[in-house]
Design an enzyme around this catalytic site. Structure first.
Site, PDB file in Angstrom:
ATOM      1  N   SER A   1     -55.717  55.199 -50.609  1.00 39.48           N
ATOM      2  CA  SER A   1     -55.411  54.493 -49.454  1.00 39.48           C
ATOM      3  C   SER A   1     -56.437  54.376 -48.528  1.00 39.48           C
ATOM      4  O   SER A   1     -57.527  55.008 -48.553  1.00 39.48           O
ATOM      5  CB  SER A   1     -54.518  55.794 -48.560  1.00 39.48           C
TER       6      SER A   1
ATOM      7  N   SER B   1     -47.651  51.679 -46.854  1.00 43.05           N
ATOM      8  CA  SER B   1     -48.485  52.170 -47.747  1.00 43.05           C
ATOM      9  C   SER B   1     -48.007  51.617 -49.117  1.00 43.05           C
ATOM     10  O   SER B   1     -49.015  51.277 -49.929  1.00 43.05           O
ATOM     11  CB  SER B   1     -48.474  53.529 -47.861  1.00 43.05           C
TER      12      SER B   1
ATOM     13  N   ASN C   1     -47.550  64.176 -56.793  1.00 48.04           N
ATOM     14  CA  ASN C   1     -48.578  63.668 -56.572  1.00 48.04           C
ATOM     15  C   ASN C   1     -49.947  64.411 -56.707  1.00 48.04           C
ATOM     16  O   ASN C   1     -49.729  65.440 -55.932  1.00 48.04           O
ATOM     17  CB  ASN C   1     -48.654  62.754 -55.046  1.00 48.04           C
TER      18      ASN C   1
ATOM     19  N   LYS D   1     -42.745  49.452 -59.169  1.00 41.17           N
ATOM     20  CA  LYS D   1     -43.128  48.200 -58.532  1.00 41.17           C
ATOM     21  C   LYS D   1     -44.434  47.707 -58.888  1.00 41.17           C
ATOM     22  O   LYS D   1     -44.414  46.302 -58.999  1.00 41.17           O
ATOM     23  CB  LYS D   1     -42.978  48.563 -56.959  1.00 41.17           C
TER      24      LYS D   1
ATOM     25  N   GLU E   1     -59.427  64.927 -51.455  1.00 42.48           N
ATOM     26  CA  GLU E   1     -58.932  64.630 -50.096  1.00 42.48           C
ATOM     27  C   GLU E   1     -58.225  65.774 -49.533  1.00 42.48           C
ATOM     28  O   GLU E   1     -57.531  65.623 -48.503  1.00 42.48           O
ATOM     29  CB  GLU E   1     -57.936  63.174 -49.999  1.00 42.48           C
TER      30      GLU E   1
ATOM     31  N   HIS F   1     -52.320  54.741 -60.775  1.00 41.63           N
ATOM     32  CA  HIS F   1     -52.218  55.886 -59.912  1.00 41.63           C
ATOM     33  C   HIS F   1     -50.737  56.056 -59.471  1.00 41.63           C
ATOM     34  O   HIS F   1     -50.116  55.006 -59.203  1.00 41.63           O
ATOM     35  CB  HIS F   1     -52.963  55.515 -58.495  1.00 41.63           C
TER      36      HIS F   1
ATOM     37  N   CYS G   1     -57.164  58.557 -52.820  1.00 45.74           N
ATOM     38  CA  CYS G   1     -57.071  59.154 -54.308  1.00 45.74           C
ATOM     39  C   CYS G   1     -57.906  58.159 -55.388  1.00 45.74           C
ATOM     40  O   CYS G   1     -58.156  58.802 -56.304  1.00 45.74           O
ATOM     41  CB  CYS G   1     -55.652  58.709 -54.659  1.00 45.74           C
TER      42      CYS G   1
END
Ligand code: CAA
Length: 444
Positions: free
Chosen positions: A363, A210, A327, A252, A82, A243, A119
Protein backbone atom coordinates in the site's frame (compact mmCIF):
# COMPACT_ATOMS: atom_id res chain seq x y z
CA UNK A 1 24.98 -15.65 -12.50
CA UNK A 2 21.90 -17.44 -11.08
CA UNK A 3 20.67 -15.85 -7.87
CA UNK A 4 17.50 -16.53 -5.97
CA UNK A 5 15.87 -18.23 -3.00
CA UNK A 6 17.90 -21.14 -1.67
CA UNK A 7 15.68 -22.05 1.27
CA UNK A 8 12.55 -20.94 3.05
CA UNK A 9 11.18 -21.47 6.57
CA UNK A 10 7.85 -20.29 7.95
CA UNK A 11 6.72 -19.52 11.49
CA UNK A 12 2.99 -19.04 12.07
CA UNK A 13 1.58 -17.26 15.11
CA UNK A 14 0.63 -19.98 17.61
CA UNK A 15 -3.00 -19.00 18.16
CA UNK A 16 -5.93 -19.53 15.78
CA UNK A 17 -9.13 -17.51 15.50
CA UNK A 18 -11.88 -19.25 13.55
CA UNK A 19 -13.65 -16.63 11.44
CA UNK A 20 -16.92 -18.44 10.73
CA UNK A 21 -17.44 -20.03 14.13
CA UNK A 22 -15.98 -17.37 16.43
CA UNK A 23 -15.51 -13.94 14.82
CA UNK A 24 -18.59 -13.78 12.57
CA UNK A 25 -21.23 -14.37 15.31
CA UNK A 26 -19.47 -11.96 17.68
CA UNK A 27 -19.42 -9.23 15.00
CA UNK A 28 -22.93 -10.09 13.85
CA UNK A 29 -21.69 -10.89 10.34
CA UNK A 30 -22.67 -13.78 8.09
CA UNK A 31 -19.92 -16.45 8.18
CA UNK A 32 -20.06 -16.69 4.36
CA UNK A 33 -18.94 -13.09 4.05
CA UNK A 34 -15.59 -14.20 5.48
CA UNK A 35 -15.35 -17.74 4.08
CA UNK A 36 -16.79 -17.09 0.60
CA UNK A 37 -16.56 -13.32 0.11
CA UNK A 38 -13.06 -12.75 1.52
CA UNK A 39 -12.04 -16.41 1.11
CA UNK A 40 -10.67 -16.71 4.66
CA UNK A 41 -11.35 -19.37 7.29
CA UNK A 42 -8.98 -18.48 10.11
CA UNK A 43 -6.40 -15.95 11.33
CA UNK A 44 -3.14 -16.81 13.05
CA UNK A 45 -2.34 -14.65 16.08
CA UNK A 46 0.82 -14.30 18.14
CA UNK A 47 0.63 -15.70 21.65
CA UNK A 48 1.50 -13.48 24.62
CA UNK A 49 5.24 -14.19 24.41
CA UNK A 50 5.46 -13.86 20.62
CA UNK A 51 6.11 -10.76 18.50
CA UNK A 52 7.69 -9.88 15.15
CA UNK A 53 11.17 -10.59 16.55
CA UNK A 54 10.40 -14.04 18.03
CA UNK A 55 8.50 -15.12 14.91
CA UNK A 56 11.30 -13.87 12.63
CA UNK A 57 14.07 -15.37 14.76
CA UNK A 58 12.26 -18.71 15.06
CA UNK A 59 11.81 -18.91 11.28
CA UNK A 60 15.46 -17.91 10.69
CA UNK A 61 16.74 -20.38 13.28
CA UNK A 62 14.78 -23.21 11.70
CA UNK A 63 16.15 -22.29 8.28
CA UNK A 64 19.77 -22.09 9.50
CA UNK A 65 19.57 -25.40 11.37
CA UNK A 66 18.10 -27.19 8.39
CA UNK A 67 20.70 -25.85 5.98
CA UNK A 68 23.55 -26.43 8.47
CA UNK A 69 24.51 -22.72 8.49
CA UNK A 70 26.32 -20.68 11.12
CA UNK A 71 26.45 -16.86 11.40
CA UNK A 72 29.71 -16.84 9.37
CA UNK A 73 27.71 -18.00 6.33
CA UNK A 74 25.43 -14.93 6.45
CA UNK A 75 26.66 -11.55 5.19
CA UNK A 76 23.40 -9.67 5.38
CA UNK A 77 20.21 -9.73 7.45
CA UNK A 78 17.28 -7.68 6.19
CA UNK A 79 13.96 -7.61 7.96
CA UNK A 80 10.88 -6.42 6.10
CA UNK A 81 8.02 -5.37 8.34
CA UNK A 82 5.28 -2.83 8.76
CA UNK A 83 4.85 -3.72 12.44
CA UNK A 84 8.12 -2.30 13.80
CA UNK A 85 8.10 -1.00 17.39
CA UNK A 86 11.25 1.13 17.17
CA UNK A 87 11.92 4.05 14.81
CA UNK A 88 15.71 3.75 15.04
CA UNK A 89 16.96 0.29 15.98
CA UNK A 90 16.08 -2.20 13.24
CA UNK A 91 14.30 -5.47 13.96
CA UNK A 92 17.22 -7.30 12.29
CA UNK A 93 19.49 -6.38 15.22
CA UNK A 94 17.05 -7.95 17.67
CA UNK A 95 16.80 -11.06 15.48
CA UNK A 96 20.61 -11.30 15.26
CA UNK A 97 20.78 -10.93 19.06
CA UNK A 98 18.36 -13.83 19.45
CA UNK A 99 20.30 -16.05 17.05
CA UNK A 100 23.59 -15.21 18.77
CA UNK A 101 22.16 -16.80 21.94
CA UNK A 102 22.16 -20.19 20.23
CA UNK A 103 25.29 -20.01 18.02
CA UNK A 104 28.95 -19.77 19.09
CA UNK A 105 29.69 -17.26 16.31
CA UNK A 106 28.19 -13.79 15.90
CA UNK A 107 26.87 -11.56 13.11
CA UNK A 108 29.22 -8.63 13.74
CA UNK A 109 30.32 -8.56 10.10
CA UNK A 110 26.86 -8.87 8.60
CA UNK A 111 25.11 -5.81 7.17
CA UNK A 112 21.72 -5.40 8.84
CA UNK A 113 18.75 -3.28 7.96
CA UNK A 114 15.01 -2.89 7.86
CA UNK A 115 12.91 -2.33 4.77
CA UNK A 116 9.69 -0.37 4.78
CA UNK A 117 7.18 -0.06 1.98
CA UNK A 118 4.11 -1.77 3.44
CA UNK A 119 3.70 -5.36 2.22
CA UNK A 120 6.03 -5.07 -0.79
CA UNK A 121 9.05 -4.60 1.51
CA UNK A 122 9.57 -8.38 1.69
CA UNK A 123 10.08 -8.59 -2.07
CA UNK A 124 12.17 -5.40 -2.05
CA UNK A 125 14.46 -7.06 0.50
CA UNK A 126 14.84 -10.04 -1.84
CA UNK A 127 15.72 -7.58 -4.61
CA UNK A 128 18.34 -5.88 -2.38
CA UNK A 129 19.91 -9.24 -1.53
CA UNK A 130 19.85 -10.28 -5.19
CA UNK A 131 21.57 -7.04 -6.24
CA UNK A 132 24.17 -7.37 -3.45
CA UNK A 133 25.13 -10.87 -4.60
CA UNK A 134 25.15 -9.99 -8.31
CA UNK A 135 27.32 -6.97 -7.57
CA UNK A 136 29.86 -9.38 -6.05
CA UNK A 137 29.87 -7.66 -2.67
CA UNK A 138 28.81 -10.73 -0.66
CA UNK A 139 32.25 -12.41 -0.15
CA UNK A 140 30.69 -15.80 -0.90
CA UNK A 141 28.10 -15.35 1.83
CA UNK A 142 24.32 -15.60 1.62
CA UNK A 143 21.67 -13.10 2.70
CA UNK A 144 18.95 -13.76 5.23
CA UNK A 145 15.68 -12.00 4.40
CA UNK A 146 12.94 -12.14 7.01
CA UNK A 147 9.40 -10.89 6.36
CA UNK A 148 7.61 -10.67 9.72
CA UNK A 149 4.39 -8.95 10.75
CA UNK A 150 1.57 -8.87 13.22
CA UNK A 151 -1.08 -7.62 10.81
CA UNK A 152 -3.60 -6.30 13.31
CA UNK A 153 -6.35 -3.75 12.69
CA UNK A 154 -8.17 -1.61 15.24
CA UNK A 155 -11.10 -3.41 16.80
CA UNK A 156 -14.20 -2.82 14.70
CA UNK A 157 -12.26 -1.94 11.53
CA UNK A 158 -13.48 -3.68 8.35
CA UNK A 159 -9.99 -5.20 8.06
CA UNK A 160 -10.45 -7.12 11.35
CA UNK A 161 -11.43 -10.30 9.51
CA UNK A 162 -8.24 -10.20 7.43
CA UNK A 163 -5.79 -10.10 10.36
CA UNK A 164 -2.89 -12.53 10.70
CA UNK A 165 0.60 -12.95 12.12
CA UNK A 166 3.65 -14.86 11.03
CA UNK A 167 7.13 -14.74 9.56
CA UNK A 168 8.85 -16.10 6.45
CA UNK A 169 12.64 -16.46 6.47
CA UNK A 170 14.38 -16.82 3.10
CA UNK A 171 18.00 -17.50 2.27
CA UNK A 172 19.16 -15.69 -0.87
CA UNK A 173 22.21 -17.21 -2.54
CA UNK A 174 24.02 -17.96 -5.77
CA UNK A 175 22.90 -21.19 -7.51
CA UNK A 176 19.88 -21.53 -5.22
CA UNK A 177 18.01 -24.76 -4.49
CA UNK A 178 14.46 -23.36 -4.76
CA UNK A 179 13.99 -20.62 -7.41
CA UNK A 180 16.09 -18.16 -9.40
CA UNK A 181 14.74 -14.63 -9.85
CA UNK A 182 14.49 -12.89 -13.23
CA UNK A 183 16.63 -9.87 -14.04
CA UNK A 184 13.50 -8.37 -15.56
CA UNK A 185 11.16 -6.55 -13.20
CA UNK A 186 8.12 -4.35 -13.71
CA UNK A 187 6.91 -1.65 -11.34
CA UNK A 188 3.67 0.26 -10.87
CA UNK A 189 4.16 2.94 -8.24
CA UNK A 190 2.19 6.05 -7.22
CA UNK A 191 1.71 8.33 -4.21
CA UNK A 192 -1.48 6.90 -2.67
CA UNK A 193 -3.11 7.26 0.75
CA UNK A 194 -5.33 4.18 0.83
CA UNK A 195 -3.65 2.48 3.80
CA UNK A 196 -1.19 4.15 6.15
CA UNK A 197 0.03 4.28 9.76
CA UNK A 198 1.21 7.84 10.47
CA UNK A 199 3.02 7.13 13.77
CA UNK A 200 0.25 4.82 14.89
CA UNK A 201 0.14 1.07 15.38
CA UNK A 202 -3.12 0.18 13.64
CA UNK A 203 -3.67 1.29 10.06
CA UNK A 204 -6.02 3.97 8.78
CA UNK A 205 -7.61 2.25 5.80
CA UNK A 206 -9.89 3.21 2.98
CA UNK A 207 -10.63 -0.45 2.29
CA UNK A 208 -12.63 -0.15 -0.92
CA UNK A 209 -10.15 2.28 -2.42
CA UNK A 210 -7.23 0.06 -1.38
CA UNK A 211 -8.70 -2.71 -3.53
CA UNK A 212 -8.81 -0.41 -6.58
CA UNK A 213 -5.30 0.91 -5.94
CA UNK A 214 -3.97 -2.68 -5.69
CA UNK A 215 -5.51 -3.52 -9.10
CA UNK A 216 -4.31 -0.31 -10.78
CA UNK A 217 -0.70 -0.63 -9.58
CA UNK A 218 -0.59 -4.36 -10.39
CA UNK A 219 -1.74 -3.67 -13.93
CA UNK A 220 0.92 -0.96 -14.38
CA UNK A 221 3.57 -3.33 -13.05
CA UNK A 222 2.55 -6.08 -15.46
CA UNK A 223 2.72 -3.70 -18.43
CA UNK A 224 6.11 -2.46 -17.24
CA UNK A 225 7.35 -6.05 -16.87
CA UNK A 226 6.22 -6.86 -20.40
CA UNK A 227 8.10 -3.82 -21.71
CA UNK A 228 11.40 -5.40 -20.60
CA UNK A 229 10.60 -9.13 -20.74
CA UNK A 230 8.02 -10.28 -23.28
CA UNK A 231 4.27 -10.32 -23.66
CA UNK A 232 2.89 -12.66 -21.01
CA UNK A 233 0.62 -15.60 -21.84
CA UNK A 234 -1.54 -17.64 -19.43
CA UNK A 235 0.23 -20.88 -20.39
CA UNK A 236 3.67 -19.46 -19.64
CA UNK A 237 3.45 -19.71 -15.85
CA UNK A 238 2.71 -22.79 -13.77
CA UNK A 239 1.59 -20.58 -10.88
CA UNK A 240 1.06 -16.86 -10.28
CA UNK A 241 1.46 -16.10 -6.56
CA UNK A 242 0.03 -12.68 -5.71
CA UNK A 243 0.22 -10.62 -2.55
CA UNK A 244 -2.82 -12.01 -0.70
CA UNK A 245 -4.39 -9.67 1.87
CA UNK A 246 -7.37 -12.04 1.48
CA UNK A 247 -8.03 -14.55 -1.33
CA UNK A 248 -11.00 -12.53 -2.64
CA UNK A 249 -8.53 -9.77 -3.58
CA UNK A 250 -6.52 -12.22 -5.67
CA UNK A 251 -9.70 -13.41 -7.36
CA UNK A 252 -10.15 -9.86 -8.70
CA UNK A 253 -6.49 -9.44 -9.68
CA UNK A 254 -6.37 -12.82 -11.45
CA UNK A 255 -9.36 -12.01 -13.67
CA UNK A 256 -7.81 -8.69 -14.72
CA UNK A 257 -4.48 -10.40 -15.35
CA UNK A 258 -6.07 -13.13 -17.44
CA UNK A 259 -7.96 -10.61 -19.58
CA UNK A 260 -4.70 -8.76 -20.17
CA UNK A 261 -2.72 -11.89 -21.01
CA UNK A 262 -5.22 -13.38 -23.49
CA UNK A 263 -5.56 -10.16 -25.51
CA UNK A 264 -4.67 -10.81 -29.19
CA UNK A 265 -4.02 -14.50 -28.51
CA UNK A 266 -5.64 -17.70 -29.75
CA UNK A 267 -7.50 -17.88 -26.40
CA UNK A 268 -9.29 -14.60 -27.06
CA UNK A 269 -10.12 -15.78 -30.59
CA UNK A 270 -11.43 -19.14 -29.34
CA UNK A 271 -13.66 -17.44 -26.77
CA UNK A 272 -14.98 -14.84 -29.23
CA UNK A 273 -17.85 -16.99 -30.52
CA UNK A 274 -19.17 -17.36 -26.95
CA UNK A 275 -18.46 -13.98 -25.36
CA UNK A 276 -17.23 -11.73 -28.18
CA UNK A 277 -13.83 -10.06 -28.43
CA UNK A 278 -12.46 -7.80 -25.73
CA UNK A 279 -13.63 -4.20 -26.07
CA UNK A 280 -10.82 -1.87 -27.29
CA UNK A 281 -10.82 1.84 -26.39
CA UNK A 282 -10.71 2.93 -30.04
CA UNK A 283 -14.07 1.25 -30.61
CA UNK A 284 -15.80 3.76 -28.32
CA UNK A 285 -16.37 7.54 -28.44
CA UNK A 286 -17.30 7.62 -24.78
CA UNK A 287 -14.94 6.40 -22.03
CA UNK A 288 -17.78 5.44 -19.67
CA UNK A 289 -19.29 3.23 -22.37
CA UNK A 290 -15.93 1.56 -22.91
CA UNK A 291 -15.60 0.82 -19.17
CA UNK A 292 -19.13 -0.60 -19.06
CA UNK A 293 -18.29 -2.85 -22.00
CA UNK A 294 -15.10 -4.03 -20.29
CA UNK A 295 -17.08 -4.85 -17.14
CA UNK A 296 -19.60 -6.88 -19.17
CA UNK A 297 -16.77 -8.71 -20.93
CA UNK A 298 -15.09 -9.53 -17.61
CA UNK A 299 -18.36 -10.83 -16.16
CA UNK A 300 -18.71 -13.13 -19.15
CA UNK A 301 -15.04 -14.13 -19.14
CA UNK A 302 -15.27 -15.14 -15.47
CA UNK A 303 -17.94 -17.70 -16.36
CA UNK A 304 -15.99 -19.41 -19.17
CA UNK A 305 -14.55 -22.91 -18.75
CA UNK A 306 -11.19 -21.67 -20.05
CA UNK A 307 -10.87 -19.08 -17.31
CA UNK A 308 -12.15 -21.43 -14.58
CA UNK A 309 -9.63 -24.13 -15.56
CA UNK A 310 -6.74 -21.64 -15.66
CA UNK A 311 -7.75 -20.18 -12.29
CA UNK A 312 -8.03 -23.63 -10.68
CA UNK A 313 -4.60 -24.67 -11.95
CA UNK A 314 -2.62 -21.43 -11.68
CA UNK A 315 -4.12 -19.33 -8.89
CA UNK A 316 -6.14 -21.50 -6.48
CA UNK A 317 -3.10 -23.51 -5.24
CA UNK A 318 -1.38 -20.26 -4.20
CA UNK A 319 -4.18 -19.49 -1.71
CA UNK A 320 -4.22 -22.65 0.46
CA UNK A 321 -2.11 -21.33 3.32
CA UNK A 322 -3.50 -17.78 3.26
CA UNK A 323 -7.02 -19.09 3.76
CA UNK A 324 -5.96 -20.47 7.15
CA UNK A 325 -3.63 -17.75 8.41
CA UNK A 326 -4.96 -14.40 7.10
CA UNK A 327 -2.80 -11.51 5.94
CA UNK A 328 0.89 -11.60 6.89
CA UNK A 329 1.62 -8.30 5.09
CA UNK A 330 5.31 -8.56 4.04
CA UNK A 331 5.26 -12.37 4.16
CA UNK A 332 2.01 -12.80 2.24
CA UNK A 333 3.31 -13.22 -1.34
CA UNK A 334 6.03 -15.51 -0.02
CA UNK A 335 3.55 -17.88 1.61
CA UNK A 336 1.59 -17.79 -1.68
CA UNK A 337 4.72 -19.09 -3.47
CA UNK A 338 5.26 -21.76 -0.79
CA UNK A 339 1.60 -22.73 -0.97
CA UNK A 340 1.78 -23.21 -4.75
CA UNK A 341 4.96 -25.30 -4.66
CA UNK A 342 3.60 -27.41 -1.80
CA UNK A 343 0.48 -28.04 -3.87
CA UNK A 344 2.61 -29.02 -6.90
CA UNK A 345 4.49 -31.48 -4.71
CA UNK A 346 1.25 -33.02 -3.48
CA UNK A 347 -0.04 -33.28 -7.05
CA UNK A 348 3.22 -34.88 -8.24
CA UNK A 349 3.93 -32.08 -10.75
CA UNK A 350 7.56 -31.86 -11.86
CA UNK A 351 8.30 -28.17 -11.40
CA UNK A 352 11.99 -28.16 -12.33
CA UNK A 353 12.56 -25.47 -14.96
CA UNK A 354 8.98 -24.22 -14.75
CA UNK A 355 8.13 -20.53 -14.32
CA UNK A 356 6.27 -18.56 -11.69
CA UNK A 357 5.13 -14.96 -12.02
CA UNK A 358 5.23 -13.11 -8.70
CA UNK A 359 2.83 -10.21 -8.12
CA UNK A 360 3.98 -8.32 -5.02
CA UNK A 361 2.17 -5.29 -3.65
CA UNK A 362 2.51 -2.68 -0.91
CA UNK A 363 0.00 0.00 0.00
CA UNK A 364 1.02 3.56 -0.44
CA UNK A 365 1.43 2.17 -3.20
CA UNK A 366 3.63 -0.02 -5.36
CA UNK A 367 3.37 -3.31 -7.22
CA UNK A 368 6.26 -5.37 -8.58
CA UNK A 369 6.11 -8.17 -11.13
CA UNK A 370 9.03 -10.52 -11.66
CA UNK A 371 9.42 -14.10 -12.85
CA UNK A 372 11.09 -17.01 -11.08
CA UNK A 373 12.38 -20.35 -12.37
CA UNK A 374 12.04 -23.41 -10.16
CA UNK A 375 15.31 -25.25 -9.51
CA UNK A 376 15.95 -28.98 -9.44
CA UNK A 377 16.30 -29.29 -5.64
CA UNK A 378 12.93 -27.63 -5.02
CA UNK A 379 11.35 -30.85 -3.69
CA UNK A 380 13.80 -31.10 -0.77
CA UNK A 381 13.07 -27.48 0.18
CA UNK A 382 9.31 -27.88 0.01
CA UNK A 383 9.34 -31.25 1.82
CA UNK A 384 11.18 -29.54 4.68
CA UNK A 385 8.34 -27.03 5.25
CA UNK A 386 6.51 -27.91 8.47
CA UNK A 387 3.64 -25.47 7.93
CA UNK A 388 0.89 -28.13 8.09
CA UNK A 389 2.14 -29.36 11.46
CA UNK A 390 2.35 -25.77 12.75
CA UNK A 391 -1.16 -24.92 11.61
CA UNK A 392 -2.57 -28.10 13.14
CA UNK A 393 -0.81 -27.40 16.46
CA UNK A 394 -2.27 -23.89 16.90
CA UNK A 395 -4.40 -23.25 19.96
CA UNK A 396 -7.96 -22.17 19.07
CA UNK A 397 -9.08 -19.05 20.92
CA UNK A 398 -12.56 -17.96 21.95
CA UNK A 399 -13.81 -14.46 21.16
CA UNK A 400 -13.07 -13.33 24.75
CA UNK A 401 -9.51 -14.69 24.44
CA UNK A 402 -9.18 -12.91 21.10
CA UNK A 403 -10.14 -9.64 22.77
CA UNK A 404 -7.46 -10.21 25.41
CA UNK A 405 -4.75 -11.15 22.92
CA UNK A 406 -5.56 -8.13 20.73
CA UNK A 407 -5.06 -5.96 23.83
CA UNK A 408 -1.80 -7.75 24.72
CA UNK A 409 -0.36 -6.73 21.35
CA UNK A 410 -1.83 -3.21 21.44
CA UNK A 411 1.11 -0.90 22.22
CA UNK A 412 -1.19 1.51 24.07
CA UNK A 413 -2.50 -1.06 26.54
CA UNK A 414 -0.88 -2.81 29.47
CA UNK A 415 -2.43 -6.16 30.16
CA UNK A 416 -0.84 -9.02 31.99
CA UNK A 417 -2.16 -12.49 31.16
CA UNK A 418 -0.58 -15.94 30.98
CA UNK A 419 0.44 -17.33 27.61
CA UNK A 420 -2.01 -19.79 26.07
CA UNK A 421 0.73 -22.15 24.86
CA UNK A 422 3.90 -23.56 26.41
CA UNK A 423 7.06 -22.61 24.49
CA UNK A 424 9.59 -25.27 23.59
CA UNK A 425 12.84 -24.90 21.61
CA UNK A 426 12.02 -21.36 20.53
CA UNK A 427 12.67 -17.68 21.20
CA UNK A 428 10.17 -15.86 23.41
CA UNK A 429 9.80 -12.33 24.75
CA UNK A 430 11.29 -11.64 28.14
CA UNK A 431 10.78 -8.68 30.51
CA UNK A 432 11.75 -5.12 29.49
CA UNK A 433 15.46 -4.19 29.55
CA UNK A 434 17.05 -1.21 31.36
CA UNK A 435 16.11 1.24 28.56
CA UNK A 436 12.61 -0.24 28.43
CA UNK A 437 13.70 -2.11 25.33
CA UNK A 438 12.30 -5.49 24.36
CA UNK A 439 14.41 -8.49 25.41
CA UNK A 440 14.29 -12.11 24.35
CA UNK A 441 15.42 -15.52 25.55
CA UNK A 442 15.65 -18.99 24.08
CA UNK A 443 13.53 -21.65 25.78
CA UNK A 444 15.07 -25.15 25.57
N1 CAA B 1 -21.83 -14.53 1.21
C1 CAA B 1 -20.88 -14.49 0.24
N2 CAA B 1 -20.17 -13.35 -0.03
C2 CAA B 1 -20.44 -12.25 0.72
C3 CAA B 1 -21.42 -12.24 1.74
C4 CAA B 1 -22.12 -13.46 1.97
N3 CAA B 1 -23.05 -13.56 2.91
N4 CAA B 1 -21.43 -11.00 2.28
C5 CAA B 1 -20.51 -10.26 1.64
N5 CAA B 1 -19.91 -11.01 0.69
C6 CAA B 1 -18.82 -10.62 -0.22
C7 CAA B 1 -19.01 -9.26 -0.84
O1 CAA B 1 -19.80 -9.30 -2.01
C8 CAA B 1 -17.55 -8.89 -1.15
O2 CAA B 1 -17.11 -9.59 -2.30
P1 CAA B 1 -16.82 -8.78 -3.68
O3 CAA B 1 -15.85 -7.69 -3.34
O4 CAA B 1 -16.26 -9.81 -4.59
O5 CAA B 1 -18.15 -8.24 -4.09
C9 CAA B 1 -16.79 -9.53 0.02
O6 CAA B 1 -17.65 -10.49 0.57
C10 CAA B 1 -16.43 -8.52 1.11
O7 CAA B 1 -17.60 -7.86 1.47
P2 CAA B 1 -17.59 -6.29 1.71
O8 CAA B 1 -16.90 -5.60 0.57
O9 CAA B 1 -18.95 -5.84 2.06
O10 CAA B 1 -16.67 -6.27 3.01
P3 CAA B 1 -16.19 -5.05 3.88
O11 CAA B 1 -16.51 -3.76 3.22
O12 CAA B 1 -16.65 -5.27 5.27
O13 CAA B 1 -14.61 -5.25 3.86
C11 CAA B 1 -12.51 -4.81 2.82
C12 CAA B 1 -13.83 -5.58 2.72
C13 CAA B 1 -12.78 -3.33 2.53
C14 CAA B 1 -11.55 -5.36 1.79
C15 CAA B 1 -11.94 -4.98 4.25
O14 CAA B 1 -11.70 -6.33 4.54
C16 CAA B 1 -10.68 -4.19 4.49
O15 CAA B 1 -10.69 -2.99 4.71
N6 CAA B 1 -9.52 -4.90 4.50
C17 CAA B 1 -8.23 -4.27 4.78
C18 CAA B 1 -7.66 -3.59 3.55
C19 CAA B 1 -7.24 -4.59 2.50
O16 CAA B 1 -6.93 -5.74 2.79
N7 CAA B 1 -7.19 -4.13 1.25
C20 CAA B 1 -6.71 -4.96 0.17
C21 CAA B 1 -5.89 -4.16 -0.84
S1 CAA B 1 -4.60 -3.28 0.01
C22 CAA B 1 -3.38 -4.46 0.28
O17 CAA B 1 -3.36 -5.50 -0.32
C23 CAA B 1 -2.34 -4.17 1.30
C24 CAA B 1 -2.60 -4.93 2.54
O18 CAA B 1 -2.08 -6.03 2.73
C25 CAA B 1 -3.49 -4.37 3.55
Amino acid sequence: MNVGIDAVAIHAGKLRLDLAETLAPALDEEPEKFTKGLGLHASSFPDVEEDIVTMGANAAHKLMERKGLTPDDIGRIDVATESAFDNAKPVSTYVAGCLEQVYDEDFHHANKGERKFACIAGTQSLDDAYNWIRAGRNRGRAALVIATDTALYARGDAGEATQGAGAVAMLIAEDPDLVTMSVEQGFGSADETDFLKPNQQFPSVDGKRSVQVYLARMREALEDYESVAEETHPDQFEYIPFHTPFPGMVRKAALLGYRHMIRDTEIEADLASAIGEQPRPDGFDDEAQYHDAVRDYMDALKETDAYAAWYDDTIEPTLDIARHVGNWYTGSVHIARASALRSAREAGIDMTGKSLLLGSYGSGAQAEIHAETVQENWTEEIDALDIDEQLAARRDISFEEYEEIHDVHNHDKEIDIDAFTTPSEEFVRDGPGPMDERTYRYVE
